[in-house]
Design a protein around this motif. Sequence first.
Motif, PDB file in Angstrom:
ATOM      1  N   TYR A 235       0.837  -1.190   0.000  1.00  0.00           N
ATOM      2  CA  TYR A 235       0.000   0.000   0.000  1.00  0.00           C
ATOM      3  C   TYR A 235       0.876   1.246   0.000  1.00  0.00           C
ATOM      4  O   TYR A 235       1.969   1.253   0.576  1.00  0.00           O
ATOM      5  CB  TYR A 235      -0.916   0.011   1.232  1.00  0.00           C
ATOM      6  CG  TYR A 235      -1.963  -1.077   1.206  1.00  0.00           C
ATOM      7  CD1 TYR A 235      -3.272  -0.809   0.805  1.00  0.00           C
ATOM      8  CD2 TYR A 235      -1.647  -2.383   1.571  1.00  0.00           C
ATOM      9  CE1 TYR A 235      -4.232  -1.807   0.776  1.00  0.00           C
ATOM     10  CE2 TYR A 235      -2.593  -3.395   1.549  1.00  0.00           C
ATOM     11  CZ  TYR A 235      -3.885  -3.101   1.149  1.00  0.00           C
ATOM     12  OH  TYR A 235      -4.834  -4.096   1.113  1.00  0.00           O
ATOM     13  N   ALA A 236       0.375   2.309  -0.642  1.00  0.00           N
ATOM     14  CA  ALA A 236       1.073   3.591  -0.658  1.00  0.00           C
ATOM     15  C   ALA A 236       0.710   4.354   0.605  1.00  0.00           C
ATOM     16  O   ALA A 236      -0.457   4.691   0.826  1.00  0.00           O
ATOM     17  CB  ALA A 236       0.686   4.387  -1.900  1.00  0.00           C
ATOM     18  N   VAL A 237       1.699   4.638   1.432  1.00  0.00           N
ATOM     19  CA  VAL A 237       1.492   5.340   2.701  1.00  0.00           C
ATOM     20  C   VAL A 237       2.104   6.735   2.600  1.00  0.00           C
ATOM     21  O   VAL A 237       3.322   6.873   2.542  1.00  0.00           O
ATOM     22  CB  VAL A 237       2.135   4.571   3.877  1.00  0.00           C
ATOM     23  CG1 VAL A 237       1.912   5.314   5.187  1.00  0.00           C
ATOM     24  CG2 VAL A 237       1.576   3.151   3.961  1.00  0.00           C
ATOM     25  N   PRO A 238       1.300   7.793   2.545  1.00  0.00           N
ATOM     26  CA  PRO A 238       1.856   9.148   2.496  1.00  0.00           C
ATOM     27  C   PRO A 238       2.640   9.473   3.766  1.00  0.00           C
ATOM     28  O   PRO A 238       2.244   9.085   4.872  1.00  0.00           O
ATOM     29  CB  PRO A 238       0.607  10.037   2.385  1.00  0.00           C
ATOM     30  CG  PRO A 238      -0.467   9.131   1.887  1.00  0.00           C
ATOM     31  CD  PRO A 238      -0.165   7.792   2.474  1.00  0.00           C
ATOM     32  N   THR A 239       3.762  10.178   3.611  1.00  0.00           N
ATOM     33  CA  THR A 239       4.615  10.517   4.754  1.00  0.00           C
ATOM     34  C   THR A 239       4.952  12.010   4.762  1.00  0.00           C
ATOM     35  O   THR A 239       6.057  12.403   5.133  1.00  0.00           O
ATOM     36  CB  THR A 239       5.915   9.693   4.713  1.00  0.00           C
ATOM     37  OG1 THR A 239       6.642  10.008   3.501  1.00  0.00           O
ATOM     38  CG2 THR A 239       5.625   8.202   4.739  1.00  0.00           C
ATOM     39  N   VAL A 240       3.984  12.826   4.350  1.00  0.00           N
ATOM     40  CA  VAL A 240       4.237  14.261   4.197  1.00  0.00           C
ATOM     41  C   VAL A 240       4.718  14.894   5.493  1.00  0.00           C
ATOM     42  O   VAL A 240       5.624  15.734   5.499  1.00  0.00           O
ATOM     43  CB  VAL A 240       2.954  14.969   3.692  1.00  0.00           C
ATOM     44  CG1 VAL A 240       3.173  16.477   3.615  1.00  0.00           C
ATOM     45  CG2 VAL A 240       2.550  14.416   2.330  1.00  0.00           C
ATOM     46  N   ASP A 241       4.128  14.500   6.616  1.00  0.00           N
ATOM     47  CA  ASP A 241       4.472  15.121   7.896  1.00  0.00           C
ATOM     48  C   ASP A 241       5.817  14.652   8.437  1.00  0.00           C
ATOM     49  O   ASP A 241       6.343  15.241   9.383  1.00  0.00           O
ATOM     50  CB  ASP A 241       3.387  14.823   8.939  1.00  0.00           C
ATOM     51  CG  ASP A 241       2.076  15.527   8.632  1.00  0.00           C
ATOM     52  OD1 ASP A 241       2.113  16.523   7.879  1.00  0.00           O
ATOM     53  OD2 ASP A 241       1.029  15.079   9.124  1.00  0.00           O
ATOM     54  N   GLU A 242       6.368  13.575   7.875  1.00  0.00           N
ATOM     55  CA  GLU A 242       7.627  13.026   8.390  1.00  0.00           C
ATOM     56  C   GLU A 242       8.661  12.894   7.273  1.00  0.00           C
ATOM     57  O   GLU A 242       9.432  11.942   7.234  1.00  0.00           O
ATOM     58  CB  GLU A 242       7.408  11.651   9.039  1.00  0.00           C
ATOM     59  CG  GLU A 242       6.361  11.631  10.133  1.00  0.00           C
ATOM     60  CD  GLU A 242       5.013  11.134   9.655  1.00  0.00           C
ATOM     61  OE1 GLU A 242       4.078  11.079  10.471  1.00  0.00           O
ATOM     62  OE2 GLU A 242       4.894  10.800   8.457  1.00  0.00           O
ATOM     63  N   PHE A 243       8.681  13.856   6.356  1.00  0.00           N
ATOM     64  CA  PHE A 243       9.575  13.780   5.204  1.00  0.00           C
ATOM     65  C   PHE A 243      10.648  14.856   5.281  1.00  0.00           C
ATOM     66  O   PHE A 243      10.363  16.022   5.530  1.00  0.00           O
ATOM     67  CB  PHE A 243       8.769  13.942   3.910  1.00  0.00           C
ATOM     68  CG  PHE A 243       9.597  13.861   2.654  1.00  0.00           C
ATOM     69  CD1 PHE A 243      10.312  12.719   2.347  1.00  0.00           C
ATOM     70  CD2 PHE A 243       9.642  14.930   1.779  1.00  0.00           C
ATOM     71  CE1 PHE A 243      11.070  12.645   1.183  1.00  0.00           C
ATOM     72  CE2 PHE A 243      10.380  14.869   0.614  1.00  0.00           C
ATOM     73  CZ  PHE A 243      11.104  13.717   0.314  1.00  0.00           C
ATOM     74  N   TYR A 244      11.903  14.449   5.089  1.00  0.00           N
ATOM     75  CA  TYR A 244      13.036  15.385   5.074  1.00  0.00           C
ATOM     76  C   TYR A 244      13.391  15.667   3.612  1.00  0.00           C
ATOM     77  O   TYR A 244      13.728  14.763   2.863  1.00  0.00           O
ATOM     78  CB  TYR A 244      14.236  14.767   5.800  1.00  0.00           C
ATOM     79  CG  TYR A 244      15.363  15.733   6.040  1.00  0.00           C
ATOM     80  CD1 TYR A 244      15.439  16.460   7.230  1.00  0.00           C
ATOM     81  CD2 TYR A 244      16.361  15.915   5.082  1.00  0.00           C
ATOM     82  CE1 TYR A 244      16.478  17.349   7.447  1.00  0.00           C
ATOM     83  CE2 TYR A 244      17.395  16.807   5.302  1.00  0.00           C
ATOM     84  CZ  TYR A 244      17.454  17.521   6.485  1.00  0.00           C
ATOM     85  OH  TYR A 244      18.483  18.410   6.703  1.00  0.00           O
ATOM     86  N   ASN A 245      13.327  16.931   3.201  1.00  0.00           N
ATOM     87  CA  ASN A 245      13.427  17.253   1.778  1.00  0.00           C
ATOM     88  C   ASN A 245      14.609  18.153   1.457  1.00  0.00           C
ATOM     89  O   ASN A 245      14.506  19.051   0.617  1.00  0.00           O
ATOM     90  CB  ASN A 245      12.129  17.903   1.289  1.00  0.00           C
ATOM     91  CG  ASN A 245      12.007  17.848  -0.224  1.00  0.00           C
ATOM     92  OD1 ASN A 245      12.597  16.980  -0.878  1.00  0.00           O
ATOM     93  ND2 ASN A 245      11.253  18.768  -0.802  1.00  0.00           N
TER      94      ASN A 245
END
Length: 358
Positions: A235-245
């Motif tokens: 499954y695709a799990v969004p990680t927007v709140d825990e992403f280092y960019n």
Amino acid sequence: MGSESIVHDRSTRASWAQYTAFGLRITSELKLPELVLSASEAAEDVIIRQADLTAWSDQLEQTNYVIQGERFMLQIPGTAIFAVREGREIEVCPYPGADMDTVRLFLLGSCMGVLLMQRRILPIHGSSVVIGGKAYAFVGESGAGKSTLAAAFRQAGYPMASDDVIAVKAAASGPIVYPAYPQQKLRMSSLLQLESLQGNKHVRPQKHRLVLTSGHPALPQYGELLKLIGEWNKYAVPTVDEFYNEPIPLGGVFELVAEPSSQLPAVTEQPLNVLGCLHTLLLHTYRRGTIARMGLGEWHFETAARMARKVEGWRLLRVSSVFTVSELVERVLDIIHKEENSYGSHECSQGSLPRHVQ
């Protein structure tokens, strides 16, 4: 089409979306909701466009991929034909009725891995998280637990930099990781196991807690998770709140190995010397089977060797019949903290830790 056509078509791309991923500015005719939108007005590094590539169908039916110089042609039956060229352009020809989620799965996976190699950026097959100002890569064979371990670190408050493809560039100061995009691919079994970790001392309180609804994993802010058709029960799990960019130094590589033997402790660690680290980087290069045919064998070896001399490496053996992710989190943090305490924060920040005995 070459670079001249790229310049000629620039005016027609005003309405195309702008993204960033793998340290690249991407202009795409296809909508790519997995990626981070870019506010930069700088010229793009990569263009993704739709094109008619059906003339290659007969040849690709024989081999699935064809390499001609700096052009890489790939066919995924029933999904799309892709052309990746010169590290600058990806053309996509979806088959009629193709599932566009699956098209993007291969576009952002196999095609992007090839494009990174064309740009002489090493794609490592694994997941990476940020700990103490550095990225640490988790690599291993399929089912070793690398994505699950990265997700457990994410639950513990450590940002994720990449999942599946880790883009690493060999810089003079040491290897640099360029983050991918804020999404993980996780099996249902991993989602259920990670839910059971709630309350573990390493797991921070979740703003959006993972819940299970009618037997399917869901995050309240995103609704039902997307099941990836091209991946087995993932499954695709969004990680927007825990992403280092942001680009970040590669601090070390952990190779996960699942052992069936119950005679071993649940988790056993083995430090890797330079040759061991080199072998690990070569073995776990993304889509490494294409490297020789692309004429990149020498570059691949030299790049991995430069990185192996600059980063620390460990092998973590775990018993495959036991869910050991909590112990793995503790062991990884303990190893990293020991390295920092042994060699000092200044050396750690410079990426110049002494290596294990050669």
